[in-house]
Motif scaffolding. Structure first.
Motif, PDB file in Angstrom:
ATOM      1  N   GLY A  57     -36.032  14.159   0.697  1.00 57.51           N
ATOM      2  CA  GLY A  57     -37.252  12.454   0.874  1.00 57.51           C
ATOM      3  C   GLY A  57     -36.319  11.296   0.460  1.00 57.51           C
ATOM      4  N   HIS A  58     -35.724  11.141  -0.235  1.00 52.45           N
ATOM      5  CA  HIS A  58     -35.162  10.768  -0.754  1.00 52.45           C
ATOM      6  C   HIS A  58     -33.723  10.513  -1.635  1.00 52.45           C
ATOM      7  CE1 HIS A  58     -38.741  11.273  -3.408  1.00 52.45           C
ATOM      8  NE2 HIS A  58     -37.575  10.924  -4.722  1.00 52.45           N
ATOM      9  N   ARG A  59     -33.088   9.557  -2.282  1.00 53.39           N
ATOM     10  CA  ARG A  59     -32.404  10.004  -3.264  1.00 53.39           C
ATOM     11  C   ARG A  59     -32.585  11.313  -4.086  1.00 53.39           C
ATOM     12  NH1 ARG A  59     -28.051   5.933  -4.585  1.00 53.39           N
ATOM     13  NH2 ARG A  59     -26.727   7.820  -4.514  1.00 53.39           N
ATOM     14  N   PHE A  60     -33.161  10.867  -5.111  1.00 55.59           N
ATOM     15  CA  PHE A  60     -33.200  11.800  -5.681  1.00 55.59           C
ATOM     16  C   PHE A  60     -33.962  11.253  -7.295  1.00 55.59           C
ATOM     17  CE2 PHE A  60     -29.120   9.474  -7.668  1.00 55.59           C
ATOM     18  CZ  PHE A  60     -29.965   8.694  -8.409  1.00 55.59           C
ATOM     19  N   ASN A  61     -34.387  11.966  -8.364  1.00 52.55           N
ATOM     20  CA  ASN A  61     -35.737  11.270  -9.169  1.00 52.55           C
ATOM     21  C   ASN A  61     -34.888  11.308 -10.848  1.00 52.55           C
ATOM     22  OD1 ASN A  61     -37.820  11.362  -6.954  1.00 52.55           O
ATOM     23  ND2 ASN A  61     -38.396  14.140  -8.304  1.00 52.55           N
ATOM     24  N   ILE A  62     -35.711  10.336 -11.060  1.00 52.80           N
ATOM     25  CA  ILE A  62     -34.947  10.072 -12.580  1.00 52.80           C
ATOM     26  C   ILE A  62     -36.240  10.467 -13.754  1.00 52.80           C
ATOM     27  CG2 ILE A  62     -33.509   9.177 -14.461  1.00 52.80           C
ATOM     28  CD1 ILE A  62     -32.394   7.159 -11.972  1.00 52.80           C
ATOM     29  N   LEU A  63     -36.046  11.499 -14.489  1.00 44.45           N
ATOM     30  CA  LEU A  63     -37.178  11.675 -15.546  1.00 44.45           C
ATOM     31  C   LEU A  63     -36.719  11.363 -16.735  1.00 44.45           C
ATOM     32  CD1 LEU A  63     -38.683  15.569 -14.688  1.00 44.45           C
ATOM     33  CD2 LEU A  63     -39.181  12.911 -13.835  1.00 44.45           C
ATOM     34  N   GLU A  64     -37.525   9.984 -17.400  1.00 48.71           N
ATOM     35  CA  GLU A  64     -36.905   9.739 -18.623  1.00 48.71           C
ATOM     36  C   GLU A  64     -36.951  11.105 -20.037  1.00 48.71           C
ATOM     37  OE1 GLU A  64     -38.081   6.041 -21.526  1.00 48.71           O
ATOM     38  OE2 GLU A  64     -39.918   6.841 -20.260  1.00 48.71           O
ATOM     39  N   ASP A  65     -35.526  10.950 -19.937  1.00 47.22           N
ATOM     40  CA  ASP A  65     -35.322  11.976 -21.436  1.00 47.22           C
ATOM     41  C   ASP A  65     -34.743  12.746 -20.621  1.00 47.22           C
ATOM     42  OD1 ASP A  65     -36.073  10.120 -23.492  1.00 47.22           O
ATOM     43  OD2 ASP A  65     -37.992  10.849 -23.514  1.00 47.22           O
ATOM     44  N   ILE A  66     -34.864  13.615 -19.358  1.00 50.79           N
ATOM     45  CA  ILE A  66     -33.947  14.569 -18.430  1.00 50.79           C
ATOM     46  C   ILE A  66     -32.643  13.975 -17.711  1.00 50.79           C
ATOM     47  CG2 ILE A  66     -34.412  15.930 -17.327  1.00 50.79           C
ATOM     48  CD1 ILE A  66     -36.419  16.748 -19.588  1.00 50.79           C
ATOM     49  N   GLY A  67     -32.977  12.872 -16.743  1.00 56.82           N
ATOM     50  CA  GLY A  67     -32.326  13.272 -16.622  1.00 56.82           C
ATOM     51  C   GLY A  67     -32.768  13.367 -15.111  1.00 56.82           C
ATOM     52  N   CYS A  68     -31.489  13.383 -13.935  1.00 58.06           N
ATOM     53  CA  CYS A  68     -31.900  13.468 -12.501  1.00 58.06           C
ATOM     54  C   CYS A  68     -31.961  14.699 -12.297  1.00 58.06           C
ATOM     55  CB  CYS A  68     -30.458  12.512 -11.874  1.00 58.06           C
ATOM     56  SG  CYS A  68     -29.317  11.979 -12.031  1.00 58.06           S
ATOM     57  N   THR A  69     -33.240  14.770 -11.267  1.00 62.71           N
ATOM     58  CA  THR A  69     -33.812  16.103 -10.563  1.00 62.71           C
ATOM     59  C   THR A  69     -33.806  15.920  -9.342  1.00 62.71           C
ATOM     60  OG1 THR A  69     -35.650  15.003 -10.730  1.00 62.71           O
ATOM     61  CG2 THR A  69     -35.135  16.699 -13.011  1.00 62.71           C
ATOM     62  N   PRO A  70     -33.657  16.880  -8.559  1.00 60.90           N
ATOM     63  CA  PRO A  70     -33.635  16.889  -6.889  1.00 60.90           C
ATOM     64  C   PRO A  70     -34.925  16.490  -6.301  1.00 60.90           C
ATOM     65  CG  PRO A  70     -31.998  18.909  -8.168  1.00 60.90           C
ATOM     66  CD  PRO A  70     -33.593  17.858  -8.590  1.00 60.90           C
ATOM     67  N   ILE A 126     -45.381   9.216 -18.755  1.00 59.35           N
ATOM     68  CA  ILE A 126     -45.726   9.566 -17.227  1.00 59.35           C
ATOM     69  C   ILE A 126     -45.671  11.139 -17.240  1.00 59.35           C
ATOM     70  CG2 ILE A 126     -46.092   9.413 -14.538  1.00 59.35           C
ATOM     71  CD1 ILE A 126     -45.655   6.350 -15.412  1.00 59.35           C
ATOM     72  N   TRP A 127     -44.580  11.427 -17.036  1.00 56.87           N
ATOM     73  CA  TRP A 127     -44.371  13.042 -16.928  1.00 56.87           C
ATOM     74  C   TRP A 127     -44.974  13.662 -18.052  1.00 56.87           C
ATOM     75  CZ3 TRP A 127     -41.259  15.914 -19.110  1.00 56.87           C
ATOM     76  CH2 TRP A 127     -39.543  15.788 -20.408  1.00 56.87           C
ATOM     77  N   ARG A 128     -44.960  13.360 -19.348  1.00 51.00           N
ATOM     78  CA  ARG A 128     -45.178  13.945 -20.560  1.00 51.00           C
ATOM     79  C   ARG A 128     -47.460  13.955 -19.963  1.00 51.00           C
ATOM     80  NH1 ARG A 128     -40.840  16.124 -23.757  1.00 51.00           N
ATOM     81  NH2 ARG A 128     -38.933  14.631 -23.362  1.00 51.00           N
ATOM     82  N   SER A 129     -48.083  13.505 -19.455  1.00 54.40           N
ATOM     83  CA  SER A 129     -48.899  13.419 -19.605  1.00 54.40           C
ATOM     84  C   SER A 129     -49.435  14.894 -19.086  1.00 54.40           C
ATOM     85  CB  SER A 129     -49.721  12.404 -19.133  1.00 54.40           C
ATOM     86  OG  SER A 129     -49.284  11.983 -17.535  1.00 54.40           O
ATOM     87  N   SER A 130     -48.617  15.494 -17.962  1.00 51.49           N
ATOM     88  CA  SER A 130     -48.836  16.372 -17.980  1.00 51.49           C
ATOM     89  C   SER A 130     -48.224  17.833 -18.168  1.00 51.49           C
ATOM     90  CB  SER A 130     -48.541  16.365 -15.523  1.00 51.49           C
ATOM     91  OG  SER A 130     -49.006  17.698 -15.088  1.00 51.49           O
ATOM     92  N   VAL A 131     -48.924  18.847 -18.143  1.00 49.70           N
ATOM     93  CA  VAL A 131     -48.683  20.400 -18.620  1.00 49.70           C
ATOM     94  C   VAL A 131     -47.774  20.511 -18.058  1.00 49.70           C
ATOM     95  CG1 VAL A 131     -49.206  22.556 -19.712  1.00 49.70           C
ATOM     96  CG2 VAL A 131     -50.675  20.075 -20.420  1.00 49.70           C
ATOM     97  N   THR A 132     -48.344  20.685 -16.382  1.00 51.11           N
ATOM     98  CA  THR A 132     -47.471  20.846 -15.344  1.00 51.11           C
ATOM     99  C   THR A 132     -46.508  20.777 -15.271  1.00 51.11           C
ATOM    100  OG1 THR A 132     -49.103  21.756 -13.655  1.00 51.11           O
ATOM    101  CG2 THR A 132     -47.887  21.724 -12.438  1.00 51.11           C
ATOM    102  N   TYR A 133     -46.316  19.518 -15.232  1.00 48.31           N
ATOM    103  CA  TYR A 133     -44.272  18.396 -15.185  1.00 48.31           C
ATOM    104  C   TYR A 133     -43.999  18.917 -16.169  1.00 48.31           C
ATOM    105  CZ  TYR A 133     -42.214  14.003 -12.642  1.00 48.31           C
ATOM    106  OH  TYR A 133     -41.617  14.487 -11.533  1.00 48.31           O
TER     107      TYR A 133
END
Length: 259
Positions: free
Chosen positions: A68-81, A191-198
């Motif tokens: 859908g777009h280039r990629f995602n960047i998760l803070e403390d993780i890095g690039c994700t597809p 944000i992403w650490r607020s979700s157990v699934t994420y």
């Protein structure tokens, strides 16, 4: 974006490599003709390359269809597809690790069955395979059993955890799926650490590759042939420094590797 493509390929490459190992183990355990010619070895190598390299590269290309777009960047993780959660994404990207793991599971079961049926001829069959020993075969079989226990459930769980809570979007058109394609979504850790699934999805994606490497090294990194190679490499380096490591190598019983 190149790094995320490699992540897509690696996610498929691990079960694809496991499938190649299980296929080879089954071919050794079930072979009827002890002598294997050069043409058979060449054909087997081509098939292994098509599975372990060709399929991951194909999925990396197919991923662009549902990217859908280039990629995602998760803070403390890095690039994700970035994968657009639409129906075509499942046969194009998501299904491959599960499919390869299921096929590998079948081969692993057939290998165990063939080994049990032909256990009396086992040593002769293994010796007919080039560079294969009984100990190496059993380590590969242990790796095969681990893939049976881990690959399929982990692959299925990965699909669930990566799509849980996401609405399945309809496929409208190519232009709709790739609208604003250059966008890079940046997701703060809060944000992403607020979700157990994420959290589970992000951490599993990060640690599955070193964990797989540790399992492989644990099975093969301490084997006799591996230690001989370590000593041979060390002897080469030390000899370049003008030292003589032969006496120490003889005490370790690795004179063959240094000769």
């Amino acid at each position: 974006m190149l790094a995320t493509k490699f992540l897509i390929g690696a996610g498929v490459g691990i079960p694809a490599s496991a499938l190649c190992i299980n296929r080879r183990l089954y071919s050794i355990a079930s072979v009827r003709n002890i002598s294997i010619g050069r043409e058979e070895r060449r054909r087997a190598t081509i098939i292994d390359l098509c599975i372990s390299v060709g399929i991951p590269m194909l999925v990396m290309i197919l991923h662009y269809i549902v990217q859908g777009h280039r990629f995602n960047i998760l803070e403390d993780i890095g690039c994700t597809p970035a994968i657009y959660n639409t129906l075509p994404a499942y046969p194009l990207v998501f299904m491959w690790p599960v499919l390869l793991s299921l096929i590998s599971f079948v081969y692993a079961g057939l290998t165990l069955r063939a080994f049990w049926v032909r256990r009396i001829q086992f040593s002769e069959l293994v010796s007919s395979a080039s560079s294969m020993t009984v100990n190496r075969y059993f380590r590969l079989m242990l790796l095969s059993c681990l893939t049976m226990l881990l690959n399929t459930p982990l692959s299925a769980f990965s699909i669930y955890i990566n799509t849980h809570g996401l609405q399945l979007s309809p496929w409208v058109s190519w232009s709709d799926a790739h609208y604003n394609f250059s966008f890079v979504e940046q997701i703060p850790a809060v944000i992403w650490r607020s979700s157990v699934t994420y959290i589970v999805s992000a951490e599993m994606s990060r640690w599955i590759y070193p964990f797989s490497a540790l399992i492989f090294f644990g099975l093969f990194g301490f084997a006799d042939e591996a230690r001989r190679n370590y000593v041979a490499a060390l002897a080469y380096v030390v000899s370049k420094l003008g030292l003589k490591p032969l006496s120490r190598a003889k005490k370790l019983g690795f004179t063959t590797a240094l000769s």
